[in-house]
Write an enzyme that holds these catalytic residues in place. Structure first.
Site, mmCIF file in Angstrom:
data_model
loop_
_atom_site.group_PDB
_atom_site.id
_atom_site.type_symbol
_atom_site.label_atom_id
_atom_site.label_comp_id
_atom_site.label_asym_id
_atom_site.label_seq_id
_atom_site.Cartn_x
_atom_site.Cartn_y
_atom_site.Cartn_z
ATOM 1 N N GLU A 74 0.824 -1.362 -0.076
ATOM 2 C CA GLU A 74 0.057 -0.105 0.102
ATOM 3 C C GLU A 74 0.817 1.376 -0.509
ATOM 4 O OE1 GLU A 74 -0.002 -2.963 2.343
ATOM 5 O OE2 GLU A 74 -2.217 -2.551 2.757
ATOM 6 N N CYS A 108 -0.833 -0.656 7.706
ATOM 7 C CA CYS A 108 -1.083 0.090 6.075
ATOM 8 C C CYS A 108 -2.429 0.981 6.232
ATOM 9 C CB CYS A 108 -0.961 -0.353 5.478
ATOM 10 S SG CYS A 108 0.466 -1.091 5.111
ATOM 11 N N THR A 219 18.960 -41.616 2.713
ATOM 12 C CA THR A 219 19.049 -40.782 1.103
ATOM 13 C C THR A 219 20.727 -39.850 1.781
ATOM 14 O OG1 THR A 219 17.070 -40.932 0.930
ATOM 15 C CG2 THR A 219 18.488 -39.070 -0.624
HETATM 16 ZN ZN LIG Z 1 0.941 -2.951 6.598
#
Ligand SMILES: [Zn+2]
Length: 327
Positions: A74, A108, A219
């Site tokens: 954002e 944000c 392995t």
């Molecule tokens: Zn954020």
């Protein structure tokens, strides 16, 4: 007779929402190596166009989370907007719920409120305990319209490692093996080159994108695999050798505590089968080459609760990806 045309407008709006969310996903995927352990996120800001034709709109900003510790999607999308006066009528699309907590960067959700967009469209809710709906709630409380769940499944799939880690408290587990056309993973119990150049590159890309890689001790002792990234660019995964004295659920817990979000299991057969029996897998990648051997180690038995996710040919080899039926 009157015809209700409103539903057609709704379909059109949804189609546009999906179109911009697809762009978010496209952008987000660029963060596959840099964003870890953060999720990959993309954001697109769309505003009504200044052009005269009604209904026109344009992307005025976009961004993605490039690197952990740096700006979120954002933040980068808002930073790319040239004319901020358009934001009051704009919609921001984000593939994952905007954060609501102070991490390495401020929330944000607060930035979106401060920028004053008209509408927010979110792909899916963030399962991280400190977010989990709080970002959406905060934006709605500020009086901004929020829509959630556009291309939800695709948005969750992109961050399947992050989602599995935070919701199941274990890494996302990929079981991966290569076998001959008649179902053997080695030749008379000796190592056999089944992969070709293309699938080798694909395997190394996978290693660069996942946090850890595991093999069984048989392995490891027999083949001494280096398990690093050579045919692709990126970091080496952490290497783990499974020994008899480590029960799998406890190992998963250790990996969770160490922040390992994804794990590739590269065998051998017993190791794969113990993961399958414990139900500890999310994805199976099976490569088949058109060669046969007369004897060797049998390839693991595919579990019954699988669904075909993808099948591609690389030269003469085929790589099939299965996921769990319930997903
Ligand atoms: Zn954020």
């Amino acid at each position: 007779m009157t015809i209700d045309i409103s539903k057609y407008f709704l379909t059109f709006a949804n189609m546009n929402d999906e179109k911009y969310m697809r762009r978010c996903l496209q952008l987000a995927a660029n963060g596959i190596q840099g964003a870890r352990p953060n999720p990959m996120v993309g954001a697109v800001i769309v505003a009504p166009s200044l052009m005269e034709r009604a209904g026109d709109e344009a992307i005025i900003g976009e961004g993605y989370h490039v690197r952990c510790g740096e700006g979120h999607a954002e933040v980068n999308a808002f930073a790319s907007v040239k004319d901020e006066s358009l934001l009051k009528d704009a919609t921001i699309y984000v593939s994952l719920e905007p954060c609501a907590h102070y991490g390495k960067t401020p929330p944000c959700a607060d930035l979106i409120i401060k920028k004053g967009v008209k509408r927010v469209v979110v792909g899916c809710i963030d399962p991280f305990a400190e977010v989990k709906g709080r970002g959406i709630e905060r934006i709605r409380k500020a009086g901004i319209e929020v829509e959630v769940g556009v291309l939800e499944k695709e948005c969750q799939w992109l961050n399947r490692r992050f989602f599995t880690y935070h919701s199941k408290h274990r890494p996302y587990i990929i079981l991966k093996w290569a076998q001959t056309a008649n179902g053997f993973i080695d030749d008379h119990f000796k190592q056999l080159m089944i992969s070709n150049e293309q699938t080798q590159m694909l395997s190394h890309q996978l290693r660069a994108e996942e946090d850890a890689i595991l093999v069984g001790h048989t392995t490891f002792d027999r083949d001494h695999p280096s398990l690093n990234v050579r045919h692709w660019h990126g970091p080496d995964p952490k290497r783990i050798v499974l020994t008899h004295d480590r029960p799998l659920p406890q190992l998963m817990d250790d990996l969770y505590q160490h922040g390992i979000q994804s794990l590739i299991v590269e065998g051998g057969c017993q190791t794969h089968e113990s993961f399958i029996q414990a139900g500890l897998w999310d994805e199976i990648r099976m490569e088949v080459a058109p060669i046969t051997v007369s004897d060797g180690t049998r390839a693991p038995q595919l579990p019954s609760d699988i669904t075909l996710f993808d099948k591609k040919e690389y030269g003469e080899n085929t790589v099939t990806i299965f996921s769990k039926k319930s997903q």
